[in-house]
Design an enzyme around this catalytic site. Structure first.
Site, PDB file in Angstrom:
ATOM      1  N   GLU A 144      36.855  45.267  21.869  1.00  0.00           N
ATOM      2  CA  GLU A 144      38.231  45.367  21.386  1.00  0.00           C
ATOM      3  C   GLU A 144      39.010  44.112  21.784  1.00  0.00           C
ATOM      4  O   GLU A 144      39.043  43.739  22.952  1.00  0.00           O
ATOM      5  CB  GLU A 144      38.925  46.591  21.986  1.00  0.00           C
ATOM      6  CG  GLU A 144      40.389  46.715  21.548  1.00  0.00           C
ATOM      7  CD  GLU A 144      41.180  47.680  22.410  1.00  0.00           C
ATOM      8  OE1 GLU A 144      42.416  47.733  22.227  1.00  0.00           O
ATOM      9  OE2 GLU A 144      40.594  48.353  23.269  1.00  0.00           O
ATOM     10  N   GLY A 154      44.861  44.031  29.887  1.00  0.00           N
ATOM     11  CA  GLY A 154      45.621  42.932  29.299  1.00  0.00           C
ATOM     12  C   GLY A 154      45.482  41.610  30.016  1.00  0.00           C
ATOM     13  O   GLY A 154      46.061  40.608  29.576  1.00  0.00           O
ATOM     14  N   GLY A 173      42.854  39.769  30.198  1.00  0.00           N
ATOM     15  CA  GLY A 173      42.034  38.824  29.434  1.00  0.00           C
ATOM     16  C   GLY A 173      40.531  38.955  29.649  1.00  0.00           C
ATOM     17  O   GLY A 173      39.792  37.997  29.395  1.00  0.00           O
ATOM     18  N   LYS A 174      40.076  40.102  30.071  1.00  0.00           N
ATOM     19  CA  LYS A 174      38.639  40.287  30.316  1.00  0.00           C
ATOM     20  C   LYS A 174      37.837  40.142  29.020  1.00  0.00           C
ATOM     21  O   LYS A 174      36.853  39.408  28.981  1.00  0.00           O
ATOM     22  CB  LYS A 174      38.386  41.669  30.934  1.00  0.00           C
ATOM     23  CG  LYS A 174      39.088  41.896  32.265  1.00  0.00           C
ATOM     24  CD  LYS A 174      38.738  43.245  32.868  1.00  0.00           C
ATOM     25  CE  LYS A 174      39.248  44.418  32.046  1.00  0.00           C
ATOM     26  NZ  LYS A 174      40.719  44.496  31.985  1.00  0.00           N
ATOM     27  N   GLY A 234      39.747  43.802  36.332  1.00  0.00           N
ATOM     28  CA  GLY A 234      41.152  43.422  36.352  1.00  0.00           C
ATOM     29  C   GLY A 234      41.970  44.398  35.537  1.00  0.00           C
ATOM     30  O   GLY A 234      41.431  45.186  34.748  1.00  0.00           O
ATOM     31  N   GLN A 235      43.289  44.321  35.715  1.00  0.00           N
ATOM     32  CA  GLN A 235      44.152  45.267  35.010  1.00  0.00           C
ATOM     33  C   GLN A 235      44.131  45.036  33.512  1.00  0.00           C
ATOM     34  O   GLN A 235      43.759  43.965  33.022  1.00  0.00           O
ATOM     35  CB  GLN A 235      45.585  45.177  35.550  1.00  0.00           C
ATOM     36  CG  GLN A 235      46.303  43.878  35.256  1.00  0.00           C
ATOM     37  CD  GLN A 235      47.664  43.830  35.925  1.00  0.00           C
ATOM     38  OE1 GLN A 235      47.780  43.599  37.116  1.00  0.00           O
ATOM     39  NE2 GLN A 235      48.707  44.060  35.145  1.00  0.00           N
ATOM     40  N   ASP A 280      34.810  47.229  28.131  1.00  0.00           N
ATOM     41  CA  ASP A 280      35.758  48.306  28.428  1.00  0.00           C
ATOM     42  C   ASP A 280      35.210  49.335  29.419  1.00  0.00           C
ATOM     43  O   ASP A 280      35.806  49.584  30.456  1.00  0.00           O
ATOM     44  CB  ASP A 280      36.224  49.004  27.146  1.00  0.00           C
ATOM     45  CG  ASP A 280      37.412  49.930  27.415  1.00  0.00           C
ATOM     46  OD1 ASP A 280      38.316  49.499  28.161  1.00  0.00           O
ATOM     47  OD2 ASP A 280      37.420  51.055  26.911  1.00  0.00           O
ATOM     48  N   HIS A 313      35.997  50.568  34.723  1.00  0.00           N
ATOM     49  CA  HIS A 313      36.672  49.897  33.608  1.00  0.00           C
ATOM     50  C   HIS A 313      36.496  48.398  33.800  1.00  0.00           C
ATOM     51  O   HIS A 313      36.953  47.836  34.799  1.00  0.00           O
ATOM     52  CB  HIS A 313      38.154  50.265  33.593  1.00  0.00           C
ATOM     53  CG  HIS A 313      38.946  49.527  32.543  1.00  0.00           C
ATOM     54  ND1 HIS A 313      38.751  49.723  31.199  1.00  0.00           N
ATOM     55  CD2 HIS A 313      39.907  48.578  32.664  1.00  0.00           C
ATOM     56  CE1 HIS A 313      39.577  48.938  30.531  1.00  0.00           C
ATOM     57  NE2 HIS A 313      40.282  48.239  31.390  1.00  0.00           N
ATOM     58  N   ARG A 364      40.472  28.079  48.312  1.00  0.00           N
ATOM     59  CA  ARG A 364      40.340  26.766  47.691  1.00  0.00           C
ATOM     60  C   ARG A 364      39.084  26.036  48.154  1.00  0.00           C
ATOM     61  O   ARG A 364      38.783  24.952  47.665  1.00  0.00           O
ATOM     62  CB  ARG A 364      41.575  25.919  48.004  1.00  0.00           C
ATOM     63  CG  ARG A 364      42.849  26.552  47.469  1.00  0.00           C
ATOM     64  CD  ARG A 364      44.062  25.696  47.733  1.00  0.00           C
ATOM     65  NE  ARG A 364      43.987  24.395  47.064  1.00  0.00           N
ATOM     66  CZ  ARG A 364      44.972  23.500  47.086  1.00  0.00           C
ATOM     67  NH1 ARG A 364      46.078  23.751  47.751  1.00  0.00           N
ATOM     68  NH2 ARG A 364      44.843  22.359  46.460  1.00  0.00           N
TER      69      ARG A 364
END
Length: 313
Positions: free
Chosen positions: A202, A157, A159-160, A154-155, A178, A139, A243
């Protein structure tokens, strides 16, 4: 182990069916190797790679045609006595009557194509290498940025897709949104999008977008290599993020190590810009230059210089 059935191979390569075995949809091909039975036509059957697809080209055909009919029949009978998966004849050459006879007796499929033998073998091996390659599905979103394939993960929502959309607006290309189907081709990791959702994206609040129609054919690509994995995650104040960039992280995909970055996301951060910079920086590293190591070298050099000055006084 991956495999392709004989009927699917015929469909994919548009082969002419001379004779189809009763079990054509059950015969499984799980090796990309092929065999040209020239030595077998000459009567040498030791080390006969009978488990491979048998390709009869111009040389094999004309040699067989030069044999006395009795000898040719005997050689054909012996070849078909082995459990070969199928025979493919190139250049549209005629099928020997005895070949068709023994194929029917032993229930072995015969196919034909008009292309040259060399091209047929290349097409066969390349296609089989692809369909038989180790694969997995993840995914995420796969984009091409400055020529590098970047897998955004990433999970849900985080913002991928929104990041990918901004990258597309900047002239980069979408490969998959997706769902990303990944295959290992020798030492390279390839990503493609399932055909049913190819070029679609999507975006929450808007719905499904056709990227090719919105941004043109130059905004999409059917497949791409995966050169960098970027894990997007919500900013965690309690987590220490890299960093400097001296400690390189990797993730393993189908047995191959791929460079990985973890990028925290929060309002005000331009994630698309960060991805672009990450792509440029990764390309520099691939060319042998690391900004983090260069700065580390300068700092150490300056410390060493000051030590010498102190000792001198």
């Amino acid at each position: 182990m991956n495999y392709i059935t004989l009927d699917k191979l015929v469909e994919d390569l548009n082969l002419e069916i001379i004779y189809a075995s009763d079990d054509i949809s059950q015969v499984k091909i799980n090796k990309s190797d092929v065999n040209r039975p020239g030595l077998q036509m000459a009567g040498y059957f030791e080390h006969f790679a009978f488990e491979r697809l048998q390709v009869i080209g111009t040389v094999e055909w004309y040699y067989s045609n030069s044999l006395e009919e009795k000898i040719r029949v005997e050689r054909m009978r012996k070849i078909f006595s082995y459990p070969i998966p199928a025979v493919i004849i190139s250049r549209g050459l005629p099928v020997f009557p005895e070949m068709l006879q023994f194929a029917k007796e032993k229930n072995v499929s015969i196919f034909r194509t008009g292309i040259s033998t060399t091209k047929l073998i290349n097409v066969l091996i390349n296609h089989l290498d692809y369909v038989l390659a180790p694969e997995m599905t993840v995914h995420g979103v796969l984009v091409e940025v400055y020529g590098l394939g970047i897998l955004l993960m990433g999970q849900s929502g985080v913002g991928k897709s929104e990041t990918a959309l901004e990258l597309i607006k900047r002239g980069h290309r979408l490969i998959a949104d997706d769902i990303v189907e990944i295959k290992r081709m020798e030492d390279e990791i390839r990503g493609v999008c399932p055909e049913i959702i190819r070029h679609f994206m999507e975006i929450r609040g808007i719905g499904i977008l056709d990227i090719e129609r919105l941004y043109g054919v130059g905004s999409v690509k059917s497949w791409g290599f995966i050169d960098l994995v970027i894990q997007l995650e919500y900013w965690d104040e309690n987590k220490e993020y890299d960093r400097v960039g001296l400690d390189e992280d990797y993730t393993e995909i189908l047995g191959k190590k791929i460079p990985k970055l973890v990028i925290p996301v929060r309002p005000g951060r331009n994630t698309a810009t960060i991805v672009e910079v990450a792509a440029r920086n990764t390309r520099q590293k691939l060319l042998g230059y690391s900004a983090a190591r260069e700065m580390d070298k300068r700092v150490k050099s300056e410390i060493e210089r000051r030590k010498k000055e102190t000792q001198g006084h």
